[in-house]
Design an enzyme around this catalytic site. Structure first.
Site, PDB file in Angstrom:
ATOM      1  N   TYR A   1     -43.933  31.169 -37.767  1.00 54.27           N
ATOM      2  CA  TYR A   1     -43.306  32.449 -38.112  1.00 54.27           C
ATOM      3  C   TYR A   1     -43.405  33.419 -36.942  1.00 54.27           C
ATOM      4  CZ  TYR A   1     -47.927  34.638 -38.870  1.00 54.27           C
ATOM      5  OH  TYR A   1     -49.196  35.149 -38.700  1.00 54.27           O
ATOM      6  N   CYS A   2     -42.463  34.367 -36.903  1.00 57.89           N
ATOM      7  CA  CYS A   2     -42.502  35.483 -35.960  1.00 57.89           C
ATOM      8  C   CYS A   2     -42.358  36.760 -36.770  1.00 57.89           C
ATOM      9  CB  CYS A   2     -41.430  35.341 -34.880  1.00 57.89           C
ATOM     10  SG  CYS A   2     -39.726  35.337 -35.484  1.00 57.89           S
ATOM     11  N   TRP A   3     -41.872  37.840 -36.173  1.00 58.60           N
ATOM     12  CA  TRP A   3     -41.808  39.111 -36.897  1.00 58.60           C
ATOM     13  C   TRP A   3     -40.768  39.096 -38.006  1.00 58.60           C
ATOM     14  CZ3 TRP A   3     -43.607  43.013 -39.103  1.00 58.60           C
ATOM     15  CH2 TRP A   3     -42.872  44.166 -39.377  1.00 58.60           C
TER      16      TRP A   3
ATOM     17  N   TYR B   1     -42.929  37.516 -40.604  1.00 56.29           N
ATOM     18  CA  TYR B   1     -44.120  38.259 -41.030  1.00 56.29           C
ATOM     19  C   TYR B   1     -43.747  39.492 -41.855  1.00 56.29           C
ATOM     20  CZ  TYR B   1     -48.464  40.936 -40.756  1.00 56.29           C
ATOM     21  OH  TYR B   1     -49.594  41.651 -41.073  1.00 56.29           O
TER      22      TYR B   1
END
Length: 347
Positions: free
Chosen positions: A98-100, A127
């Site tokens: 996952y990233c932002w 996130y």
């Protein structure tokens, strides 16, 4: 292999068995992350700023090119690091990423891991979606039982005893790395960020509650624990929950406090007293400090315990419908056997 985008519930379910990779920058990760996730940043903090600025001031395409300049030389190292921090990944061949916002950074890492042979799942919404999930968690109508009692009643030990007894418990002070008073940070690790505290708490609530079917035991806390706050919606539910109040004689509790706090660093104890001088009263604060300096721990803590009893009593009564929520449990001393009385009273 393959890459698949999945929703938050499926992502967290898979996270019970497979390693999770956070590809955000170190600064983002260190502030807060999905509990248990490994940090494998696509960009450093400075690189992330450069890519972001390029995106805003030039174009998405140019930002991708700049990002590739940073990402390209790191590819092999990232694969090797993924294998190191996720030792079981080579067997299961499954990674969660996952990233932002579930955008370019997680897409770039997923492409690389997929190319290498992993089956990769990325979190839709990233996130940011997880944080919404966390905040939603605090609005649930949980069934709580609160352990009440003046300072020194051994409430933390009772939570542990209840856990051994098979009850669902959450130790808020352990999560907050703070014992909940002016002295609560002495001998404790650094507190997490507010956001990280919430992330850990939300997952525990989901796990312990069993979709709302299970009663959870908590200590009757102030909303503020050190520098952290219990989320407001959750706090409201706690204030409407039954309180099992342990009535333990003052002298017995004083023995417990002396045992727990007596060995701590004297100068830090003095500093903590100085911080609450306005509330404690100048004369009482001076007496408490003098007793400490004379190595008379018991008399120093007698003054402090008297103050905290008044403080907790005010907090206890500052809630609606107290008479219907409060159940007093007489106890002769501070001991783990009081957990049995709590269970009998709560039925």
């Amino acid at each position: 292999m393959a890459t698949e985008r999945i929703q938050i519930d499926d992502f967290l379910e898979l996270a019970r068995q497979h390693p999770v990779i956070d590809v955000r920058s170190p600064g983002e990760y260190n502030h807060a992350h999905i509990p248990g996730a490994h940090s494998l940043p696509l960009f450093t903090d400075d690189e992330r700023k450069i890519v972001g600025t390029t995106y805003k001031q030039q174009s998405r395409e140019q930002a991708i090119k700049v990002g590739l300049d940073f990402f390209g030389p790191k590819m092999r190292k990232m694969l090797e690091e993924a294998e190191r921090i996720c030792p079981h990944a080579s067997k299961s061949r499954v990674l969660l990423v996952y990233c932002w916002r579930g955008g370019m950074r997680s897409a770039g890492m997923s492409w690389l891991m997929d190319l290498y042979g992993f089956r990769v799942y990325t979190l839709v919404g990233g996130y940011k979606r997880f944080r919404n999930y966390v905040l939603d968690t605090f609005r649930f109508p949980y069934s709580f039982q609160l352990i009440g009692g003046f300072t020194g009643s051994g409430k933390t030990e009772l939570l542990k005893a209840l856990g051994v007894n098979g009850q669902a418990v959450i130790d808020l002070e352990a999560l907050a790395c703070h014992r909940g008073s002016a002295f609560g940070n002495i001998g404790m690790p650094k507190q997490p960020s507010q956001e990280m505290f919430e992330n850990q708490l939300a997952l525990l609530l989901r796990q312990k509650s069993g979709d709302g079917r299970q009663t959870i035991w908590l200590e009757d806390e102030s909303q503020r624990i050190g520098d952290l706050n219990i989320p407001h919606e959750l706090w409201k539910t706690m204030r409407q929950s039954p309180v099992q109040f342990l009535e333990i004689p003052f002298e017995e509790r004083l023995k417990k406090i002396v045992l727990d706090y007596g060995p701590l660093d004297r100068q830090r104890l003095v500093s903590a007293i100085e911080r609450i001088t306005n509330r404690l009263g100048g004369l009482e604060a001076k007496k408490a400090i003098r007793f400490l300096q004379e190595d008379n721990i018991t008399e120093s803590f007698r003054i402090l315990l008297t103050y905290y009893d008044k403080f907790y009593l005010k907090s206890l009564h500052n809630r609606d419908n107290l008479n219907s929520l409060l159940r007093k449990i007489p106890c002769k001393t501070v001991e783990s056997a009081n957990a049995e009385k709590l269970l009998l009273q709560s039925r």
